[in-house]
Design an enzyme around this catalytic site. Structure first.
Site, PDB file in Angstrom:
ATOM      1  N   CYS A  30      80.921 -41.006 -14.545  1.00 42.19           N
ATOM      2  CA  CYS A  30      81.587 -41.394 -15.847  1.00 42.19           C
ATOM      3  C   CYS A  30      82.405 -42.601 -15.832  1.00 42.19           C
ATOM      4  CB  CYS A  30      82.358 -40.386 -16.614  1.00 42.19           C
ATOM      5  SG  CYS A  30      83.049 -40.539 -18.095  1.00 42.19           S
ATOM      6  N   CYS A  33      86.424 -41.701 -16.579  1.00 37.61           N
ATOM      7  CA  CYS A  33      87.059 -40.671 -15.912  1.00 37.61           C
ATOM      8  C   CYS A  33      86.656 -40.627 -14.319  1.00 37.61           C
ATOM      9  CB  CYS A  33      87.329 -39.283 -16.724  1.00 37.61           C
ATOM     10  SG  CYS A  33      85.833 -38.608 -16.536  1.00 37.61           S
ATOM     11  N   CYS A  79      80.885 -36.621 -21.837  1.00 36.39           N
ATOM     12  CA  CYS A  79      81.343 -36.366 -20.503  1.00 36.39           C
ATOM     13  C   CYS A  79      82.273 -35.046 -21.082  1.00 36.39           C
ATOM     14  CB  CYS A  79      82.113 -37.405 -19.951  1.00 36.39           C
ATOM     15  SG  CYS A  79      83.424 -36.757 -18.439  1.00 36.39           S
ATOM     16  N   CYS A  82      86.248 -35.849 -20.324  1.00 33.73           N
ATOM     17  CA  CYS A  82      87.032 -36.861 -21.303  1.00 33.73           C
ATOM     18  C   CYS A  82      86.354 -37.027 -22.678  1.00 33.73           C
ATOM     19  CB  CYS A  82      86.966 -38.195 -20.500  1.00 33.73           C
ATOM     20  SG  CYS A  82      85.638 -39.250 -20.473  1.00 33.73           S
ATOM     21  N   CYS A 103      69.106 -40.215 -21.872  1.00 37.27           N
ATOM     22  CA  CYS A 103      68.885 -41.624 -21.917  1.00 37.27           C
ATOM     23  C   CYS A 103      70.144 -42.002 -22.050  1.00 37.27           C
ATOM     24  CB  CYS A 103      68.230 -41.837 -23.034  1.00 37.27           C
ATOM     25  SG  CYS A 103      67.823 -43.697 -23.748  1.00 37.27           S
TER      26      CYS A 103
END
Length: 121
Positions: A30, A33, A79, A82, A103
């Site tokens: 991510c 984070c 995510c 976060c 995607c």
């Protein structure tokens, strides 16, 4: 653009992201984070213009949410750590694997190459 995509749930233009054509071995994390999300081992060329993966590193690292924005029904991928918007998952991925196509917006990812790994051919 990263803020627009990850916090305002927009989408980057296809074929513009830095990671679309990345074939190096490593981990996609991510961008907000650092949570590990996708391994390069699950990346495939879907021809859609966004990095595509057939599985996540850990189901506990992402959250799937119903998305009816834009007059369509899709499954949003965020995510879990976060809450950042990553992209969407569809059921048109490689059938011999999971059948899924995550995607993902390139700008929502941070790629960490595997130390000592050679580029995939």
């Amino acid at each position: 653009e990263q803020y627009r995509v990850m916090r305002e749930k927009n989408t980057e233009a296809p074929f513009t992201g830095a990671l679309v054509r990345n074939h190096d071995t490593g981990m996609y994390k991510c961008a907000a984070c650092g949570t590990p999300l996708f391994s390069s081992d699950t990346k495939f060329d879907s021809g859609t213009g966004w990095p595509s993966f057939y599985d996540v590193v850990s189901k506990g690292n992402v959250e799937l949410r119903e998305d009816t924005s834009g007059g369509t029904r899709r499954t949003e991928v965020t995510c879990r750590a976060c809450g950042g918007h990553l992209g969407h998952v569809f059921d048109d991925g490689p059938k011999e694997k999971t059948g899924k196509r995550y995607c993902i917006n390139s700008c929502a990812l941070d790629f960490k190459p595997q130390i000592g790994a050679e580029e995939k051919k």
